[in-house]
Motif scaffolding. Structure first.
Motif, PDB file in Angstrom:
ATOM      1  N   ARG A 204      34.480   1.467  59.176  1.00 27.63           N
ATOM      2  CA  ARG A 204      34.355   0.694  57.940  1.00 27.63           C
ATOM      3  C   ARG A 204      33.008  -0.016  57.871  1.00 27.63           C
ATOM      4  O   ARG A 204      32.352  -0.035  56.820  1.00 27.63           O
ATOM      5  N   HIS A 207      30.306   2.509  57.211  1.00 26.79           N
ATOM      6  CA  HIS A 207      30.343   2.944  55.811  1.00 26.79           C
ATOM      7  C   HIS A 207      29.780   1.876  54.892  1.00 26.79           C
ATOM      8  O   HIS A 207      29.015   2.166  53.967  1.00 26.79           O
ATOM      9  N   ASP A 208      30.154   0.620  55.146  1.00 23.35           N
ATOM     10  CA  ASP A 208      29.751  -0.456  54.243  1.00 23.35           C
ATOM     11  C   ASP A 208      28.306  -0.885  54.428  1.00 23.35           C
ATOM     12  O   ASP A 208      27.749  -1.561  53.555  1.00 23.35           O
ATOM     13  N   GLN A 212      25.766   3.163  53.369  1.00 27.59           N
ATOM     14  CA  GLN A 212      25.288   2.755  52.047  1.00 27.59           C
ATOM     15  C   GLN A 212      23.770   2.625  52.039  1.00 27.59           C
ATOM     16  O   GLN A 212      23.095   3.002  51.079  1.00 27.59           O
ATOM     17  N   ARG A 308      30.309  -7.454  51.390  1.00 24.21           N
ATOM     18  CA  ARG A 308      30.617  -6.027  51.574  1.00 24.21           C
ATOM     19  C   ARG A 308      31.313  -5.451  50.339  1.00 24.21           C
ATOM     20  O   ARG A 308      31.054  -4.313  49.947  1.00 24.21           O
ATOM     21  N   CYS A 309      32.231  -6.204  49.753  1.00 26.62           N
ATOM     22  CA  CYS A 309      32.906  -5.718  48.546  1.00 26.62           C
ATOM     23  C   CYS A 309      31.911  -5.541  47.405  1.00 26.62           C
ATOM     24  O   CYS A 309      31.995  -4.575  46.623  1.00 26.62           O
ATOM     25  N   GLU A 312      29.818  -2.374  48.196  1.00 24.96           N
ATOM     26  CA  GLU A 312      30.596  -1.157  47.971  1.00 24.96           C
ATOM     27  C   GLU A 312      30.767  -0.892  46.480  1.00 24.96           C
ATOM     28  O   GLU A 312      30.645   0.248  46.009  1.00 24.96           O
ATOM     29  N   SER A 313      31.053  -1.944  45.699  1.00 23.36           N
ATOM     30  CA  SER A 313      31.228  -1.762  44.253  1.00 23.36           C
ATOM     31  C   SER A 313      29.934  -1.298  43.600  1.00 23.36           C
ATOM     32  O   SER A 313      29.934  -0.393  42.739  1.00 23.36           O
ATOM     33  N   ASN A 316      29.313   2.327  44.348  1.00 19.85           N
ATOM     34  CA  ASN A 316      30.138   3.207  43.507  1.00 19.85           C
ATOM     35  C   ASN A 316      29.574   3.286  42.092  1.00 19.85           C
ATOM     36  O   ASN A 316      29.614   4.353  41.448  1.00 19.85           O
ATOM     37  N   GLY A 357      35.778   4.157  50.595  1.00 22.65           N
ATOM     38  CA  GLY A 357      35.275   2.830  50.273  1.00 22.65           C
ATOM     39  C   GLY A 357      36.344   1.873  49.801  1.00 22.65           C
ATOM     40  O   GLY A 357      36.445   0.744  50.281  1.00 22.65           O
ATOM     41  N   MET A 361      37.783  -1.447  51.707  1.00 21.25           N
ATOM     42  CA  MET A 361      37.780  -2.781  51.097  1.00 21.25           C
ATOM     43  C   MET A 361      39.165  -3.408  51.184  1.00 21.25           C
ATOM     44  O   MET A 361      39.307  -4.597  51.509  1.00 21.25           O
TER      45      MET A 361
END
Length: 394
Positions: A204, A207-208, A212, A308-309, A312-313, A316, A357, A361
């Motif tokens: 995680r 990925h985050d 990214q 992180r959220c 990630e958003s 996306n 993702g 989250m």
């Protein structure tokens, strides 16, 4: 019955010995002492002295079984002699022998020792009771018969109890071994689960952060290549963003391998960090970003989760939505904080989304007792709502 003691059996065995001592004093020594009160002074003195001696020896053996002077076997030998002497002084001592019989099993480690020593006590009791009869003793007396019967019954009962306790100990050993094996298997399972959880956490985090960042570098590099001749200033800007992102990825890699403390968000600066992240996103993508970010002091884990959220958003939005505007609103309320991220992109069907993702989250927020709500439909953009409880400052 002291054979193969388990570590937890000592207290029970000592308790049995103490209860036997109480019964022996009450039902054995006391009636014998009362029975000799009408005897001659010499017999009375001898018998009371022997009873006092054996009572003292019994107490010493019970309290200090490892004393170097009076070991349990020596005490039982002395008890057999006292039983024979008491039988001689009273012209019979079957009653005292019967009451004393359990001691031969409680203070020995093997059945053969108990049988031999209790047999010696029985022989001395019978011999002492017939010694005063002269050269023509009668062995078929009540004292002799009672002693022999008691000895036979004691051997039978002792062997049965020895077998019963042995089987019980074997079962306890088996259960203990099974429990130990189960504990080892449980510990191994916990270790495997811990390793799996750590792998998931690292996946995680990678990925985050790193993934990214590398994706952003790829996009920026493609844009810089296209602007090399047409827009040199734009190309320089893209290269600067690539360098900055690469440095940030390097810092995140150091955090992941443990050579640097967890960073990304300075204490109390979640607003500044989020605004810097949004500004860079707008600069790199050309997407219009509006933000309402009041100053909110949060603990480190909450700040990292919000960052992180957000990352990630935005990732996306960059990869999938085709949005032209993004809105970010941070709101504090009693006991918690709320982060809302919206875009006007093409949207998607949330129930069909299987991306790593969003799942990452959700798991990250769940660790902090938080919630993630994603609302979207085709053509209507996307709304990501993060709700986290507030905690005390680190």
């Amino acid at each position: 019955m002291n054979q193969r003691q388990q570590p937890g059996d000592r207290l029970t065995l000592d308790r049995l010995r103490r209860w036997n001592l109480a019964g022996w004093l009450l039902l054995g020594l006391l009636p014998t002492a009362l029975a000799v009160l009408d005897a001659s002074p010499a017999r009375k003195a001898w018998l009371l002295g022997l009873l006092a001696l054996i009572a003292l020896c019994h107490t010493v053996t019970l309290v200090r079984p490892d004393n170097p002077v009076l070991r349990p076997r020596a005490y039982l030998g002395l008890l057999a002699l006292v039983l024979g002497a008491s039988s001689f002084l009273l012209d019979g001592g079957a009653a005292l022998y019967v009451v004393s019989l359990p001691q031969f099993w409680l203070f020995t480690r093997a059945p053969r020792d108990a049988i031999a020593l209790s047999g010696a006590g029985a022989v001395l009791t019978v011999f002492g009771g017939t010694l005063g009869q002269g050269w023509s003793p009668q062995f078929l007396t009540g004292n002799a018969v009672s002693t022999v019967v008691a000895y036979a019954a004691g051997v039978g009962m002792g062997l049965w109890l020895h077998r019963f306790i042995g089987l019980n100990n074997e079962r306890n050993e088996q259960l203990s071994a099974e429990l130990h094996l189960t504990q080892e298997e449980l510990a191994a399972a916990y270790q495997r689960q811990g390793a799996a959880d750590e792998r998931e956490r690292l996946s995680r985090e990678i990925h985050d952060t790193l993934a990214q960042g590398f994706a952003s570098i790829v996009v920026l590099a493609e844009a810089a290549r296209g602007a090399t001749l047409a827009d040199p200033d734009r190309c320089l800007q893209q290269l600067t963003s690539i360098e900055r992102t690469a440095r940030e990825n390097l810092a995140e890699a150091r955090v992941l391998v443990g050579s640097a403390p967890e960073g990304g968000v300075a204490p109390g600066s979640v607003t500044t960090t989020l605004r810097r992240t949004l500004d860079r996103f707008a600069q790199d993508t050309g997407v219009t970003v509006s933000a309402e970010l009041p100053d909110v002091d949060l603990d480190q884990r909450t700040r990292v989760a919000l960052l992180r959220c957000t990352q990630e958003s935005l990732a996306n939005v960059r990869k999938h939505s085709g949005a032209s505007t993004v809105g970010v609103v941070l709101t504090a309320f009693p006991g918690g904080v709320e982060l809302e991220i919206t875009d006007d992109g093409r949207g998607f069907l949330v129930e069909e989304s299987r991306g790593f993702g969003l799942d990452g989250m959700r798991r990250r927020l769940a660790e902090l007792d938080g919630e993630l709500t994603v609302t979207s439909s085709l053509g209507d953009g996307t709304r990501v709502l993060v709700i986290l409880p507030t905690h005390s400052q680190d």
